[in-house]
Write a protein that holds these residues in place. Structure first.
Motif, PDB file in Angstrom:
ATOM      1  N   GLU A 578       0.810  -1.210   0.000  1.00  0.00           N
ATOM      2  CA  GLU A 578       0.000   0.000   0.000  1.00  0.00           C
ATOM      3  C   GLU A 578       0.847   1.264   0.000  1.00  0.00           C
ATOM      4  O   GLU A 578       0.550   2.224  -0.705  1.00  0.00           O
ATOM      5  CB  GLU A 578      -0.931   0.025   1.213  1.00  0.00           C
ATOM      6  CG  GLU A 578      -1.866   1.224   1.214  1.00  0.00           C
ATOM      7  CD  GLU A 578      -2.722   1.312   2.461  1.00  0.00           C
ATOM      8  OE1 GLU A 578      -2.167   1.624   3.528  1.00  0.00           O
ATOM      9  OE2 GLU A 578      -3.931   1.060   2.372  1.00  0.00           O
ATOM     10  N   ARG A 579       1.941   1.270   0.772  1.00  0.00           N
ATOM     11  CA  ARG A 579       2.717   2.509   0.953  1.00  0.00           C
ATOM     12  C   ARG A 579       4.089   2.477   0.268  1.00  0.00           C
ATOM     13  O   ARG A 579       4.781   3.488   0.260  1.00  0.00           O
ATOM     14  CB  ARG A 579       2.910   2.771   2.465  1.00  0.00           C
ATOM     15  CG  ARG A 579       1.615   2.846   3.264  1.00  0.00           C
ATOM     16  CD  ARG A 579       0.852   4.128   3.010  1.00  0.00           C
ATOM     17  NE  ARG A 579       1.485   5.245   3.678  1.00  0.00           N
ATOM     18  CZ  ARG A 579       1.233   5.621   4.932  1.00  0.00           C
ATOM     19  NH1 ARG A 579       0.344   4.947   5.659  1.00  0.00           N
ATOM     20  NH2 ARG A 579       1.853   6.657   5.464  1.00  0.00           N
ATOM     21  N   ARG A 580       4.487   1.318  -0.251  1.00  0.00           N
ATOM     22  CA  ARG A 580       5.795   1.141  -0.904  1.00  0.00           C
ATOM     23  C   ARG A 580       6.956   1.491   0.008  1.00  0.00           C
ATOM     24  O   ARG A 580       8.021   1.957  -0.439  1.00  0.00           O
ATOM     25  CB  ARG A 580       5.896   1.958  -2.200  1.00  0.00           C
ATOM     26  CG  ARG A 580       4.764   1.749  -3.183  1.00  0.00           C
ATOM     27  CD  ARG A 580       4.420   0.296  -3.429  1.00  0.00           C
ATOM     28  NE  ARG A 580       5.539  -0.465  -3.982  1.00  0.00           N
ATOM     29  CZ  ARG A 580       5.490  -1.770  -4.233  1.00  0.00           C
ATOM     30  NH1 ARG A 580       4.390  -2.460  -3.946  1.00  0.00           N
ATOM     31  NH2 ARG A 580       6.538  -2.383  -4.735  1.00  0.00           N
ATOM     32  N   THR A 581       6.756   1.289   1.280  1.00  0.00           N
ATOM     33  CA  THR A 581       7.819   1.514   2.265  1.00  0.00           C
ATOM     34  C   THR A 581       7.505   0.676   3.494  1.00  0.00           C
ATOM     35  O   THR A 581       6.432   0.080   3.596  1.00  0.00           O
ATOM     36  CB  THR A 581       7.922   3.001   2.640  1.00  0.00           C
ATOM     37  OG1 THR A 581       9.057   3.200   3.496  1.00  0.00           O
ATOM     38  CG2 THR A 581       6.666   3.464   3.397  1.00  0.00           C
ATOM     39  N   PHE A 582       8.457   0.632   4.412  1.00  0.00           N
ATOM     40  CA  PHE A 582       8.249  -0.083   5.675  1.00  0.00           C
ATOM     41  C   PHE A 582       8.076   0.939   6.793  1.00  0.00           C
ATOM     42  O   PHE A 582       8.420   2.117   6.644  1.00  0.00           O
ATOM     43  CB  PHE A 582       9.438  -0.999   5.977  1.00  0.00           C
ATOM     44  CG  PHE A 582       9.637  -2.079   4.953  1.00  0.00           C
ATOM     45  CD1 PHE A 582       8.811  -3.190   4.935  1.00  0.00           C
ATOM     46  CD2 PHE A 582      10.632  -1.973   3.986  1.00  0.00           C
ATOM     47  CE1 PHE A 582       8.979  -4.182   3.987  1.00  0.00           C
ATOM     48  CE2 PHE A 582      10.816  -2.958   3.033  1.00  0.00           C
ATOM     49  CZ  PHE A 582       9.982  -4.064   3.028  1.00  0.00           C
ATOM     50  N   CYS A 583       7.560   0.476   7.916  1.00  0.00           N
ATOM     51  CA  CYS A 583       7.350   1.395   9.037  1.00  0.00           C
ATOM     52  C   CYS A 583       7.631   0.681  10.355  1.00  0.00           C
ATOM     53  O   CYS A 583       7.645  -0.561  10.434  1.00  0.00           O
ATOM     54  CB  CYS A 583       5.916   1.933   9.044  1.00  0.00           C
ATOM     55  SG  CYS A 583       4.675   0.704   9.497  1.00  0.00           S
ATOM     56  N   LEU A 584       7.847   1.480  11.384  1.00  0.00           N
ATOM     57  CA  LEU A 584       8.035   0.946  12.725  1.00  0.00           C
ATOM     58  C   LEU A 584       6.740   0.259  13.155  1.00  0.00           C
ATOM     59  O   LEU A 584       5.677   0.870  13.155  1.00  0.00           O
ATOM     60  CB  LEU A 584       8.373   2.092  13.682  1.00  0.00           C
ATOM     61  CG  LEU A 584       8.918   1.706  15.059  1.00  0.00           C
ATOM     62  CD1 LEU A 584      10.228   0.949  14.950  1.00  0.00           C
ATOM     63  CD2 LEU A 584       9.116   2.965  15.905  1.00  0.00           C
ATOM     64  N   GLY A 648      13.222  -7.368  26.018  1.00  0.00           N
ATOM     65  CA  GLY A 648      12.681  -6.430  25.043  1.00  0.00           C
ATOM     66  C   GLY A 648      13.468  -5.129  25.010  1.00  0.00           C
ATOM     67  O   GLY A 648      14.366  -4.885  25.826  1.00  0.00           O
ATOM     68  N   ILE A 649      13.097  -4.274  24.066  1.00  0.00           N
ATOM     69  CA  ILE A 649      13.819  -3.022  23.849  1.00  0.00           C
ATOM     70  C   ILE A 649      13.097  -1.830  24.470  1.00  0.00           C
ATOM     71  O   ILE A 649      13.680  -1.027  25.210  1.00  0.00           O
ATOM     72  CB  ILE A 649      13.974  -2.762  22.330  1.00  0.00           C
ATOM     73  CG1 ILE A 649      14.741  -3.903  21.665  1.00  0.00           C
ATOM     74  CG2 ILE A 649      14.643  -1.421  22.068  1.00  0.00           C
ATOM     75  CD1 ILE A 649      14.698  -3.849  20.150  1.00  0.00           C
ATOM     76  N   ASP A 650      11.823  -1.710  24.189  1.00  0.00           N
ATOM     77  CA  ASP A 650      11.131  -0.438  24.370  1.00  0.00           C
ATOM     78  C   ASP A 650      10.842  -0.068  25.820  1.00  0.00           C
ATOM     79  O   ASP A 650      10.887   1.103  26.175  1.00  0.00           O
ATOM     80  CB  ASP A 650       9.841  -0.443  23.550  1.00  0.00           C
ATOM     81  CG  ASP A 650      10.132  -0.398  22.061  1.00  0.00           C
ATOM     82  OD1 ASP A 650      10.357   0.704  21.540  1.00  0.00           O
ATOM     83  OD2 ASP A 650      10.168  -1.468  21.435  1.00  0.00           O
ATOM     84  N   VAL A 673      14.429   8.304  19.965  1.00  0.00           N
ATOM     85  CA  VAL A 673      13.826   6.967  20.041  1.00  0.00           C
ATOM     86  C   VAL A 673      12.369   7.059  20.497  1.00  0.00           C
ATOM     87  O   VAL A 673      11.478   6.431  19.923  1.00  0.00           O
ATOM     88  CB  VAL A 673      14.625   6.068  21.002  1.00  0.00           C
ATOM     89  CG1 VAL A 673      13.853   4.777  21.302  1.00  0.00           C
ATOM     90  CG2 VAL A 673      15.989   5.732  20.420  1.00  0.00           C
ATOM     91  N   LEU A 674      12.130   7.852  21.544  1.00  0.00           N
ATOM     92  CA  LEU A 674      10.783   7.933  22.118  1.00  0.00           C
ATOM     93  C   LEU A 674       9.828   8.748  21.260  1.00  0.00           C
ATOM     94  O   LEU A 674       8.609   8.726  21.509  1.00  0.00           O
ATOM     95  CB  LEU A 674      10.846   8.525  23.524  1.00  0.00           C
ATOM     96  CG  LEU A 674      11.049   7.543  24.693  1.00  0.00           C
ATOM     97  CD1 LEU A 674       9.848   6.627  24.841  1.00  0.00           C
ATOM     98  CD2 LEU A 674      12.315   6.728  24.562  1.00  0.00           C
ATOM     99  N   SER A 675      10.327   9.455  20.260  1.00  0.00           N
ATOM    100  CA  SER A 675       9.443  10.265  19.403  1.00  0.00           C
ATOM    101  C   SER A 675       9.094   9.563  18.101  1.00  0.00           C
ATOM    102  O   SER A 675       8.313  10.092  17.302  1.00  0.00           O
ATOM    103  CB  SER A 675      10.112  11.611  19.095  1.00  0.00           C
ATOM    104  OG  SER A 675      11.298  11.421  18.338  1.00  0.00           O
ATOM    105  N   GLU A 676       9.640   8.404  17.864  1.00  0.00           N
ATOM    106  CA  GLU A 676       9.372   7.681  16.612  1.00  0.00           C
ATOM    107  C   GLU A 676       7.924   7.179  16.588  1.00  0.00           C
ATOM    108  O   GLU A 676       7.475   6.542  17.546  1.00  0.00           O
ATOM    109  CB  GLU A 676      10.341   6.505  16.462  1.00  0.00           C
ATOM    110  CG  GLU A 676      11.775   6.926  16.254  1.00  0.00           C
ATOM    111  CD  GLU A 676      12.764   5.778  16.364  1.00  0.00           C
ATOM    112  OE1 GLU A 676      13.911   5.939  15.918  1.00  0.00           O
ATOM    113  OE2 GLU A 676      12.380   4.717  16.906  1.00  0.00           O
ATOM    114  N   ALA A 712      -0.981   6.266  15.619  1.00  0.00           N
ATOM    115  CA  ALA A 712      -0.443   7.425  14.886  1.00  0.00           C
ATOM    116  C   ALA A 712      -1.511   8.006  13.974  1.00  0.00           C
ATOM    117  O   ALA A 712      -2.348   7.277  13.442  1.00  0.00           O
ATOM    118  CB  ALA A 712       0.791   7.007  14.088  1.00  0.00           C
ATOM    119  N   ASP A 713      -1.473   9.320  13.789  1.00  0.00           N
ATOM    120  CA  ASP A 713      -2.459   9.981  12.926  1.00  0.00           C
ATOM    121  C   ASP A 713      -2.384   9.496  11.485  1.00  0.00           C
ATOM    122  O   ASP A 713      -3.381   9.549  10.750  1.00  0.00           O
ATOM    123  CB  ASP A 713      -2.258  11.498  12.968  1.00  0.00           C
ATOM    124  CG  ASP A 713      -2.645  12.093  14.317  1.00  0.00           C
ATOM    125  OD1 ASP A 713      -3.427  11.443  15.042  1.00  0.00           O
ATOM    126  OD2 ASP A 713      -2.165  13.199  14.630  1.00  0.00           O
TER     127      ASP A 713
END
Length: 782
Positions: A578-584, A648-650, A673-676, A712-713
């Motif tokens: 759908e977006r032709r990219t990857f996301c977090l 875990g990481i987060d 990191v926290l703003s991603e 996310a918006d």
């Protein structure tokens, strides 16, 4: 002149007042209400019974895995040795005897000292057993072993766990034996973080982030880590209290859509079309569950197949709990007991008591009371109709602007009930679209006809459908899902309905009518402002719910793939198309193997998953794509296991960030990191009590699961429920205001991705012989 003991503006006030008196020229004429006094007496008896049960359970839980009766066995055994002239205490009994007062003779002193020694020995044995069990439960290597190939070490471990786990545990029996959540090293967390963001960054961005991470690791990171280790030694869990406070309670944006989540009714069955009857049965079932909860009769949750206990701390606040708004931060208030529910109908609020003379009302009696509310034609007070909007808009303190007594009544209720005039469910000429409306109704309703601050609100629709909306700060979804499963099963399979669709049983028509709450709202300005904010948010939510029935986990497992990993790879493929990219990507996992554990994040977008997606979309050979898919699936399972076992990481990075704020130091690495943004937030809704449902003979009695709003918006929220062997239900949310997202188009991409993956991996494809990837399919928290 008649003066009552309290002010209740309703016709039935005399039934709630214990006495009244009349002032006359001859003196005071005192009249006692025997019915009210009896009610007070029986309520007191019920309250004391609950206290005694709590005390008894505290004792049983406090000595677990031993039992209180084992104390008597130890005492008798030690006393028996006194008559064989042996001394198992190695002189300690004599030492104790020397310090006892000389009362009752030497024989009495000897017996008392032996009992004291036996008690100390018994307590020492309990402490040793709990310490051993805690150490055993800290072993997590079993999770990383291949299914069907258990090592000798793990087999011995399983046997020891069963020996030290005791018999017939209560709900909270294992709490004191659960290990504390470990604090990962800064080095490991930074390494895993960099690995997780590699597919999301180009070489320049990744090199910049690597430098920030290295600087943080070598300087500030170790200083912050020291404080976390100190907290881990002192607190039961170094994450949970900060997570509740800073992620949930300090947030000032609306919790409706942004935080609260929902659960649906049966997908294909409505047990009765009568709204009041459905409410009668399920409200009764909720209180049956609460009774079992108070008595700790609910079995502790365990990991399927290996019987490892999970933390039950979140269960304590299911009922009688409300989030109270504040100026800077909210608070979660929990009351020990409540004998009523708060009910909303057509702009009015009611207090419905579900106990009469110390007993729980029958389902038929609750139906009778609910019908009274439905038939009540009194108008709402000024400002009352849309008062609930105060819980839907931006967080703000509002108790000073409304009637405190009525507000307390709602906040102290066991839970909140909405009697909705709409009809919902899979119905009409467009059942797919009706499910979307059903989801939106449960998530936000009209923005004022739910009380979003309550631990949970139950919605009963005009056509007999129901659903649940839950506040998130006090607990995670699986805790409420356990209650919801029990309620649905008890409602339909145990309580049932008569031929006319009404609850079974008789009615005591002398029951006092539900009490209508009265409000004094001087200004409606704050209500209007909150409603405007909430309505804009609700209107922006785009929802798509669909049931995927072409295949399910049965066919996926034949491909020797974890069903959860399969769905996650499908989501990665769908998003890329759908977006032709990857996301977090956020996938919720639990940390309830540890005391007071809540959730951890599995970062599902990995180097391996992106390599597979690119290969498949680039037209690579099928065998290459299958090999890359296997690698991606194995990596996902590894990350999931790491998250469950404290690696875990987060959550670690989140706590390091909180410490940095307390110390007043800035970290460019942590800030970034926290703003991603999590543009793809996912969660699986598991069926925990499969024994309550017969999915083979009665597959229609299945819930559609539940869902939540987008994080996310410009992203998606995806909840999925893997039901039986042939169904996967999806709940997809996003925002209309973002031109790049569309819930229905993304749903189409998910369907296509699922088909493409099963075609790639189908059992007819030649694959190297290999065991199924995952250890027991452990379910996740939202």
């Amino acid at each position: 002149m008649v003066v009552s003991s309290c002010e209740v503006n309703m016709a039935e006030a005399h039934q709630a007042v214990a006495f009244q008196f009349t002032v006359t020229p001859d003196g005071i004429d005192l009249q006692l209400s025997h019915q009210a006094l009896t009610e007070i007496y029986l309520s007191g008896v019920r309250s004391w019974k609950k206290r005694i049960i709590r005390l008894k359970n505290s004792v049983i839980t406090g000595v677990y895995p031993a039992s209180p009766s084992s104390w008597l066995f130890v005492v008798i055994a030690i006393l028996a040795t006194m008559y064989t002239r042996s001394d198992p205490s190695m002189g300690l009994i004599a030492k104790i005897q020397e310090h006892l007062p000389s009362v009752g003779g030497l024989h009495c002193q000897a017996v008392v000292s032996a009992v004291l020694f036996s008690t100390m020995l018994w307590l020492l044995l309990i402490f040793t057993m709990r310490l051993c069990l805690k150490q055993l439960l800290s072993y997590h290597r079993w999770m990383f072993e291949q299914h069907g190939k258990m090592s000798t070490t793990t087999k011995v471990w399983v046997a020891l766990v069963r020996i030290f786990s005791g018999r017939k545990p209560l709900l909270y029996s294992y709490q004191g034996s659960l290990p504390n959540l470990p604090v990962p090293t800064v080095k490991d967390t930074v390494k895993r973080y960099l690995d997780s963001v590699r597919p999301l960054m180009d070489d320049t961005e990744y090199e910049r982030m690597t430098k920030l991470a290295a600087e943080f690791e070598s300087n500030l990171g170790n200083r912050l880590q020291w404080y976390l280790k100190l907290k881990a030694l002192w607190a039961a869990n170094y994450v949970s209290d900060w997570w509740e406070e800073y992620v949930y309670l300090r947030g000032r944006s609306p919790i409706m859509v942004n935080s609260n989540y929902y659960g649906m009714d049966f997908l294909y069955v409505t047990p009765t079309p009568i709204q009041a009857a459905r409410a009668g049965n399920s409200i009764h079932a909720f209180f049956l569950y609460r009774r079992k909860l108070n008595r700790e009769e609910i079995k502790p949750s365990r990991i399927p197949g290996i019987a490892i206990p999970l933390c039950a701390a979140q269960c304590e606040r299911i009922f009688n709990t409300t989030r109270i708004p504040g100026e800077e931060t909210d608070t979660v208030h929990h009351w020990q007991d409540s004998d009523y529910v708060a009910v909303y109908h057509r702009g009015r609020y009611f207090r419905l008591k579900v106990y009469q003379a110390g007993r729980l009302l029958s389902p038929r009696e609750i139906e009778f009371q609910i019908q009274r509310i439905l038939d009540d034609s009194s108008p709402p007070s000024k400002g009352e109709a849309k008062l609930g909007a105060l819980t839907a808009g931006d967080r703000s303190y509002f108790s000073s602007g409304v009637n405190k007594r009525s507000l307390d009544c709602i906040e102290r209720a066991a839970f909140f009930v909405t009697l909705d005039d709409d009809e919902q469910g899979m119905m009409g000429d467009d059942p797919a679209s009706s499910l979307d409306h059903y989801a939106k109704s449960l998530l936000h309703g009209k923005c004022y006809d739910r009380w979003f601050d309550k631990s949970f609100s139950v919605v009963y629709y005009k056509n007999g459908k129901n659903g649940i909306n839950a506040e998130h700060s006090w607990a995670d979804a699986p805790v409420l899902a356990h209650l919801w499963e029990y309620t649905l099963a008890t409602d339909s399979f145990q309580l049932g309905y008569n031929a006319e669709g009404h609850c079974k049983g008789d009615v005591d028509s002398s029951l006092p009518r539900p009490q209508k709450l009265n409000w004094e709202i001087p200004s409606e300005e704050q209500i209007s402002q909150s409603l405007a904010v909430a309505q804009a948010l609700a209107d922006d939510v785009d929802f798509h719910v669909f049931s995927f029935r072409d295949f399910g986990k049965g066919k996926v497992k034949k491909c020797r793939v974890s069903p959860d990993a399969f769905v996650q790879m499908a989501l990665q493929l769908a998003y890329y198309r759908e977006r032709r990219t990857f996301c977090l990507t956020y996938e919720a996992s639990m940390t309830r193997l540890f005391r007071e554990g809540r959730t951890e994040t599995v970062r599902s977008c990995t180097n391996e998953s992106s390599a597979f997606v690119r290969a498949l979309e680039g037209g690579e050979a099928a065998d290459v794509c299958r090999r890359l898919f296997r690698a991606a699936s194995e990596k996902h399972q590894q990350l999931y296991r790491m998250a469950m076992t404290g690696g875990g990481i987060d959550r670690h990075l989140f706590c390091l960030y909180v410490v940095s704020k307390y110390l007043g130091v800035e970290s460019p690495f942590l800030k970034e990191v926290l703003s991603e943004p999590w543009r793809l937030s996912t969660s699986q809704t598991p069926v925990q009590q499969v024994e309550l449902f017969d999915m083979v003979n009665h597959p229609e009695y299945i819930s559609c699961g539940g869902g939540f709003g987008p994080v996310a918006d410009d992203g998606y929220g995806v909840s999925y429920c893997i039901l039986g062997d042939n169904m996967i239900n999806f709940h997809i949310s996003c925002k209309h205001s973002c031109p790049d997202t569309d819930a229905h188009k993304f749903g189409d991409q998910i369907r296509k991705a699922l088909h493409d993956l099963i075609q790639l991996l189908g059992p007819n494809q030649k694959e190297p012989s290999k065991p199924e990837e995952s250890r027991p399919e452990v379910k996740k928290d939202q």
